[in-house]
Design a protein around this motif. Structure first.
Motif, PDB file in Angstrom:
ATOM      1  N   PRO A 198       0.807  -1.235   0.000  1.00 15.87           N
ATOM      2  CA  PRO A 198       0.000   0.000   0.000  1.00 15.87           C
ATOM      3  C   PRO A 198       0.831   1.271   0.000  1.00 15.87           C
ATOM      4  CG  PRO A 198      -0.006  -1.014   2.183  1.00 15.87           C
ATOM      5  CD  PRO A 198       0.646  -2.001   1.250  1.00 15.87           C
ATOM      6  N   HIS A 199       2.101   1.186   0.405  1.00 12.15           N
ATOM      7  CA  HIS A 199       2.946   2.385   0.441  1.00 12.15           C
ATOM      8  C   HIS A 199       3.205   2.956  -0.944  1.00 12.15           C
ATOM      9  CE1 HIS A 199       5.588  -0.936  -0.487  1.00 12.15           C
ATOM     10  NE2 HIS A 199       6.574  -0.106  -0.784  1.00 12.15           N
ATOM     11  N   LEU A 200       3.097   2.113  -1.974  1.00  9.95           N
ATOM     12  CA  LEU A 200       3.390   2.581  -3.325  1.00  9.95           C
ATOM     13  C   LEU A 200       2.365   3.600  -3.816  1.00  9.95           C
ATOM     14  CD1 LEU A 200       4.452  -0.767  -5.039  1.00  9.95           C
ATOM     15  CD2 LEU A 200       5.929   1.045  -4.163  1.00  9.95           C
ATOM     16  N   ASP A 209      13.570   6.213   3.380  1.00 11.22           N
ATOM     17  CA  ASP A 209      14.556   5.202   3.001  1.00 11.22           C
ATOM     18  C   ASP A 209      13.879   3.833   3.006  1.00 11.22           C
ATOM     19  OD1 ASP A 209      14.310   4.442   5.665  1.00 11.22           O
ATOM     20  OD2 ASP A 209      16.240   5.287   6.267  1.00 11.22           O
ATOM     21  N   ALA A 210      14.631   2.791   2.699  1.00 10.14           N
ATOM     22  CA  ALA A 210      14.058   1.454   2.554  1.00 10.14           C
ATOM     23  C   ALA A 210      13.389   0.987   3.847  1.00 10.14           C
ATOM     24  CB  ALA A 210      15.135   0.471   2.120  1.00 10.14           C
ATOM     25  N   GLU A 211      14.058   1.204   4.999  1.00  8.73           N
ATOM     26  CA  GLU A 211      13.459   0.780   6.270  1.00  8.73           C
ATOM     27  C   GLU A 211      12.201   1.579   6.567  1.00  8.73           C
ATOM     28  OE1 GLU A 211      15.561   0.180   9.764  1.00  8.73           O
ATOM     29  OE2 GLU A 211      16.815  -1.416   8.932  1.00  8.73           O
ATOM     30  N   ILE A 290      10.451  -5.710  -0.324  1.00  7.90           N
ATOM     31  CA  ILE A 290       9.285  -5.118  -0.973  1.00  7.90           C
ATOM     32  C   ILE A 290       9.748  -4.149  -2.064  1.00  7.90           C
ATOM     33  CG2 ILE A 290       7.789  -5.287   1.059  1.00  7.90           C
ATOM     34  CD1 ILE A 290       8.319  -2.310   1.568  1.00  7.90           C
ATOM     35  N   PRO A 291       8.919  -3.932  -3.074  1.00 11.01           N
ATOM     36  CA  PRO A 291       9.278  -2.890  -4.056  1.00 11.01           C
ATOM     37  C   PRO A 291       9.243  -1.522  -3.393  1.00 11.01           C
ATOM     38  CG  PRO A 291       7.034  -3.675  -4.431  1.00 11.01           C
ATOM     39  CD  PRO A 291       7.641  -4.588  -3.404  1.00 11.01           C
ATOM     40  N   LEU A 292      10.165  -0.682  -3.762  1.00  7.12           N
ATOM     41  CA  LEU A 292      10.260   0.635  -3.143  1.00  7.12           C
ATOM     42  C   LEU A 292       9.683   1.713  -4.048  1.00  7.12           C
ATOM     43  CD1 LEU A 292      13.865   0.478  -1.629  1.00  7.12           C
ATOM     44  CD2 LEU A 292      11.676  -0.028  -0.508  1.00  7.12           C
ATOM     45  N   GLU A 331       6.476   4.774 -13.947  1.00  6.04           N
ATOM     46  CA  GLU A 331       7.452   4.623 -12.865  1.00  6.04           C
ATOM     47  C   GLU A 331       7.625   3.154 -12.498  1.00  6.04           C
ATOM     48  OE1 GLU A 331       6.012   7.131  -9.766  1.00  6.04           O
ATOM     49  OE2 GLU A 331       6.679   8.985 -10.711  1.00  6.04           O
ATOM     50  N   ALA A 332       6.512   2.413 -12.474  1.00  6.18           N
ATOM     51  CA  ALA A 332       6.593   0.979 -12.165  1.00  6.18           C
ATOM     52  C   ALA A 332       7.400   0.240 -13.224  1.00  6.18           C
ATOM     53  CB  ALA A 332       5.192   0.390 -12.057  1.00  6.18           C
ATOM     54  N   LEU A 333       7.180   0.580 -14.485  1.00  8.81           N
ATOM     55  CA  LEU A 333       7.947  -0.051 -15.566  1.00  8.81           C
ATOM     56  C   LEU A 333       9.427   0.266 -15.442  1.00  8.81           C
ATOM     57  CD1 LEU A 333       5.568   0.605 -18.608  1.00  8.81           C
ATOM     58  CD2 LEU A 333       6.293  -1.642 -17.765  1.00  8.81           C
TER      59      LEU A 333
END
Length: 362
Positions: A198-200, A209-211, A290-292, A331-333
């Motif tokens: 859901p963060h995307l 950042d990643a964390e 997870i994807p960032l 952006e996803a691509l």
């Protein structure tokens, strides 16, 4: 003729007379301001010469509506159907298939993206409709005469829109496009599963950042569960701004956590203990995988080139760019997450020859 229907037997009797009708105009009114799930408040149905205003608050009306919604021989014609589909799925446990969405069809015919019903009716028929009951309380009973007239207008001209748009789609060979989009909309409405990432969907996640993004994903998943359980809007459970702030700088102690929430005007008053437990638990290894959300960190020149390619394809086919592809999908691509489901089908068929070389350049 417009009729108010508040007895399931009455509705079943009226609908039995519609046997053989190939098309039924359909709209809903619903309320969602104070709940997670939409509250179905009114269902409008129309065939030429007859409009039914159906009260779904009456016990048994959902069962009386279901056969029409699920009848594969009757195309249900709606305008901007996505939220109505959610309301029907929740209120009737059924979805209107097959579906013809006049807003989507209008965009495919080059009339414009996201056209409102009133504007499209005026553009196609020349009729100007009133907008007075847009924010009305549709759960109150009895409905006023102006509410009923407004609701009836929402299906009164749908057959005329369908006749025009169906002809235009045929001329452009785009009926298959509309069928694919309708099937995807129905699938999305039927799928009640939680978003695993859901963060995307939050642009502000790109600042973490990643964390931080892993913590945010955890908080948003917890929020989704709480909102469903309590049937409250997600923002009432945990505001986006606060969720991002907590993910960026997690409080080091329970007292600091409470102090942070006390400073935030939209902070939750209930479930603070559970929220603290969710936030303070160490991240598991699987949660980091997870994807960032990358956004600004992506190659802006390549994004711009991809947007220009989308614009060129859209212009070639005389359709709005927004109908074809949103920036988030580019952006996803570019982030290597593959072709989004929203771009599969006719969109990918148009876009892949243009975007493939740009993606391969990386």
């Amino acid at each position: 003729m417009t009729s108010w229907i508040d007895r399931p037997d009455d509705l079943s009797d009226r609908l039995s007379r519609w046997t053989g009708q190939p098309l039924v105009a359909l709209d809903t009114e619903f309320i969602r301001e104070r709940t997670y799930y939409p509250q179905l408040a009114l269902v409008q149905l129309a065939v030429p010469g007859e409009i039914l205003l159906v009260d779904p608050l009456v016990a048994g009306m959902d069962a009386a509506l279901r056969p029409l919604l699920e009848d594969p021989a009757i195309t249900k014609v709606m305008h901007s159907a996505s939220e109505d589909l959610q309301a029907l799925q929740r209120g009737c446990a059924a979805l209107p298939a097959p579906l013809f969405d006049t807003q989507v069809a209008a965009a495919m015919c080059g009339l414009g993206a996201g056209l409102g019903y009133q504007k499209l009716v005026e553009q196609v028929t020349g009729v100007q409709l009133a907008k007075g009951e847009t924010r009305s309380d549709w759960l109150r009973r009895p409905l006023s005469d102006s509410q009923k007239e407004y609701a009836a207008d929402d299906v009164r001209h749908v057959h005329a829109l369908h006749e025009y748009l169906d002809r235009e789609l045929a001329a452009r060979g785009r009926h298959a496009w509309l069928r694919q989009d309708a099937e995807r909309a129905l699938h999305n409405a039927a799928d009640d599963s939680d978003d695993p990432f859901p963060h995307l969907a939050l642009r502000s996640a790109q600042t973490l950042d990643a964390e931080g993004q892993a913590r945010l994903a955890r908080l948003l998943r917890w929020r989704e569960v709480q909102a469903r359980r309590s049937d409250k809007p997600k923002s009432w459970v945990l505001d986006n701004e606060l969720a991002v702030a907590l993910s960026r700088r997690p409080p080091r102690s329970l007292s600091e956590f409470h102090a942070t929430l006390d400073r935030h005007p939209k902070a939750p008053r209930k479930a603070r203990g559970e929220l603290w437990d969710v936030l303070s638990a160490p991240l598991a290894e699987g949660e980091r995988d997870i994807p960032l959300a990358q956004g600004d960190s992506l190659d802006k020149a390549r994004i711009k080139a991809m947007q220009q390619a989308v614009a060129a394809v859209a212009a070639e086919h005389e359709i709005p760019e927004g109908l074809l592809c949103a920036r988030k999908h580019l952006e996803a691509l570019l982030a290597g997450r593959g072709w989004p489901a929203a771009l599969e089908g006719w969109r990918r068929g148009l876009l892949e020859p243009a975007l493939g070389p740009l993606l391969a350049d990386g």
